[in-house]
Write a protein that holds these residues in place. Structure first.
Motif, PDB file in Angstrom:
ATOM      1  N   VAL A 244       0.861  -1.185   0.000  1.00  0.00           N
ATOM      2  CA  VAL A 244       0.000   0.000   0.000  1.00  0.00           C
ATOM      3  C   VAL A 244       0.895   1.232   0.000  1.00  0.00           C
ATOM      4  O   VAL A 244       1.877   1.311   0.747  1.00  0.00           O
ATOM      5  CB  VAL A 244      -0.933  -0.003   1.226  1.00  0.00           C
ATOM      6  CG1 VAL A 244      -1.710   1.316   1.308  1.00  0.00           C
ATOM      7  CG2 VAL A 244      -1.881  -1.190   1.177  1.00  0.00           C
ATOM      8  N   ASP A 245       0.575   2.190  -0.847  1.00  0.00           N
ATOM      9  CA  ASP A 245       1.397   3.390  -1.054  1.00  0.00           C
ATOM     10  C   ASP A 245       2.757   3.045  -1.659  1.00  0.00           C
ATOM     11  O   ASP A 245       3.707   3.827  -1.558  1.00  0.00           O
ATOM     12  CB  ASP A 245       1.594   4.182   0.244  1.00  0.00           C
ATOM     13  CG  ASP A 245       0.304   4.790   0.752  1.00  0.00           C
ATOM     14  OD1 ASP A 245      -0.457   5.348  -0.060  1.00  0.00           O
ATOM     15  OD2 ASP A 245       0.040   4.701   1.973  1.00  0.00           O
ATOM     16  N   GLY A 246       2.865   1.869  -2.280  1.00  0.00           N
ATOM     17  CA  GLY A 246       4.120   1.447  -2.888  1.00  0.00           C
ATOM     18  C   GLY A 246       4.418   2.201  -4.172  1.00  0.00           C
ATOM     19  O   GLY A 246       3.582   2.942  -4.717  1.00  0.00           O
ATOM     20  N   LEU A 247       5.633   1.997  -4.666  1.00  0.00           N
ATOM     21  CA  LEU A 247       6.142   2.745  -5.816  1.00  0.00           C
ATOM     22  C   LEU A 247       6.476   1.793  -6.955  1.00  0.00           C
ATOM     23  O   LEU A 247       7.120   0.758  -6.752  1.00  0.00           O
ATOM     24  CB  LEU A 247       7.400   3.512  -5.404  1.00  0.00           C
ATOM     25  CG  LEU A 247       8.126   4.329  -6.468  1.00  0.00           C
ATOM     26  CD1 LEU A 247       7.228   5.451  -6.993  1.00  0.00           C
ATOM     27  CD2 LEU A 247       9.417   4.914  -5.896  1.00  0.00           C
ATOM     28  N   VAL A 248       6.022   2.150  -8.163  1.00  0.00           N
ATOM     29  CA  VAL A 248       6.358   1.404  -9.364  1.00  0.00           C
ATOM     30  C   VAL A 248       7.081   2.343 -10.321  1.00  0.00           C
ATOM     31  O   VAL A 248       6.538   3.393 -10.698  1.00  0.00           O
ATOM     32  CB  VAL A 248       5.106   0.828 -10.055  1.00  0.00           C
ATOM     33  CG1 VAL A 248       5.492   0.163 -11.385  1.00  0.00           C
ATOM     34  CG2 VAL A 248       4.403  -0.167  -9.148  1.00  0.00           C
ATOM     35  N   ALA A 249       8.305   1.994 -10.697  1.00  0.00           N
ATOM     36  CA  ALA A 249       9.046   2.754 -11.701  1.00  0.00           C
ATOM     37  C   ALA A 249       8.769   2.123 -13.060  1.00  0.00           C
ATOM     38  O   ALA A 249       9.205   1.009 -13.340  1.00  0.00           O
ATOM     39  CB  ALA A 249      10.535   2.746 -11.396  1.00  0.00           C
ATOM     40  N   ALA A 250       8.001   2.821 -13.886  1.00  0.00           N
ATOM     41  CA  ALA A 250       7.664   2.349 -15.227  1.00  0.00           C
ATOM     42  C   ALA A 250       8.779   2.783 -16.170  1.00  0.00           C
ATOM     43  O   ALA A 250       8.836   3.937 -16.590  1.00  0.00           O
ATOM     44  CB  ALA A 250       6.321   2.911 -15.665  1.00  0.00           C
TER      45      ALA A 250
END
Length: 351
Positions: A244-250
């Protein structure tokens, strides 16, 4: 006579003659030894799917708009992973000198005239010339790791174990993260283990890779995910994998639409942050401390210290004249090809 790789039409590529470039003030002439193919980006030119080939990139508005394509076939000189020898310098240029081996960006061509300042700090060793072709892709991988805000003790998923994904796996491991690598090709997952991945997950696993990654993390999800396959389906699974509230670098070069990215599901309910990582800029939070020169320098220092084994990723070194066969294999997804490198006639047999 100099030669250059030319994309003449979709699915047509060849090595063709080109005019020699004149030496200008403050420049050097570099004779290419090797030029690495960045499959994700360059296949968009090969297939005709790159947006530059169908729309206009408005530099001031920073928008793609309707109009004449920014690029049109034939597209010549694509490529950004070159290494070669300086064979001529303009008057007054002290560095680099004739005989120096340098890496840089001048495209798939047998020789190029480049500003001396562009390669002054990019001298490389003759003995490991092939590793010089990894400077750009390595900086892309490092930029993605920085965008994902990877820290010591983090659990990080890297989706896509092509060359840049494998390098991201290695760099995230060096940063102190516990890494789970995701891909559909068994050989790439084996290589990911060698690069430091603690766990590997098949991209086509039942129930989705995101759920499997969450289970590996203990159920709550990984702290961050890096997506480098360029698949919208993989991006969706990356979103599913984080806390939850995590980060994904696309960080992939996504083509077409995104029918598999369902933003009303985990993205919405877990308040996931998706940030784009693209090599034209470094993460805003790092301010002026980081830029492309530092990305390149940092990555190549790790290669020089033996902490990143780039040579292990090279599966194919082929004569530049055979470029069409390489792209045909890349286009059909030959699982045996990882990093393909074009070899030009100037390359010494011992390099």
């Amino acid at each position: 006579m100099p030669e250059v790789v030319s994309f003449t039409a979709p699915y047509e590529v060849a090595l063709v003659p080109t005019d020699a470039q004149p030496l200008t003030d403050g420049s050097v002439r570099v004779r290419t030894w090797y030029s690495g193919i960045s499959a994700g980006t360059e296949l968009t030119a090969y297939r005709g799917s790159n947006p530059y080939l169908s729309r206009t990139w408005d530099v001031e508005k920073r928008l793609f708009v309707d109009g004449e394509p920014t690029f049109a076939y034939p597209v010549e000189g694509w490529g950004y992973s070159e290494v070669g020898e300086v064979v001529e310098v303009a008057p007054g240029v002290g560095s680099p000198a004739v005989g120096d081996v340098v890496h840089g960006i001048w495209g798939h061509r047998s020789e190029a005239v480049v500003p001396a300042v562009a390669v002054r700090d990019r001298r490389w060793t003759r003995e490991d010339a092939l590793s010089g072709t990894f400077a750009r892709v390595g900086s892309i991988a490092l930029n993605a790791v920085l965008a994902a805000d990877v820290r010591l003790g983090d659990r990080v998923a890297v989706f896509g174990q092509g060359v840049i994904g494998l390098l991201a796996t290695r760099l995230a491991t060096l940063a102190g993260a516990r890494v789970v690598a995701v891909d559909a090709v068994p050989r790439r997952l084996e290589t990911a283990r060698a690069m430091g991945a603690e766990e590997t997950v098949r991209a086509d696993v039942a129930g989705g890779a995101g759920a499997t990654v969450r289970a590996w993390s203990g159920g709550g999800g990984v702290d961050a995910a890096i997506e480098l396959s360029g698949s919208d389906r993989a991006l969706h699974e990356a979103v599913r994998s984080v806390v939850v509230d995590g980060l994904v670098a696309a960080s992939g070069f996504y083509q077409g639409g995104a029918e598999h990215l369902r933003l009303g599901e985990e993205f919405h309910h877990n308040r996931v942050r998706i940030v784009a990582s693209q090599i034209s800029g470094t993460p805003v939070a790092l301010g002026a401390r980081w830029g492309q020169p530092r990305l390149v320098r940092t990555f190549m220092d790790e290669v020089a210290r033996g902490r990143v084994d780039t040579r292990a990723l090279v599966t194919d070194v082929v004569d530049a004249a055979d470029v069409a066969s390489v792209f045909e294999r890349l286009d059909r997804g030959d699982p045996e090809v990882l990093q393909a490198v074009l070899r030009f006639p100037a390359a010494p047999a011992t390099a």
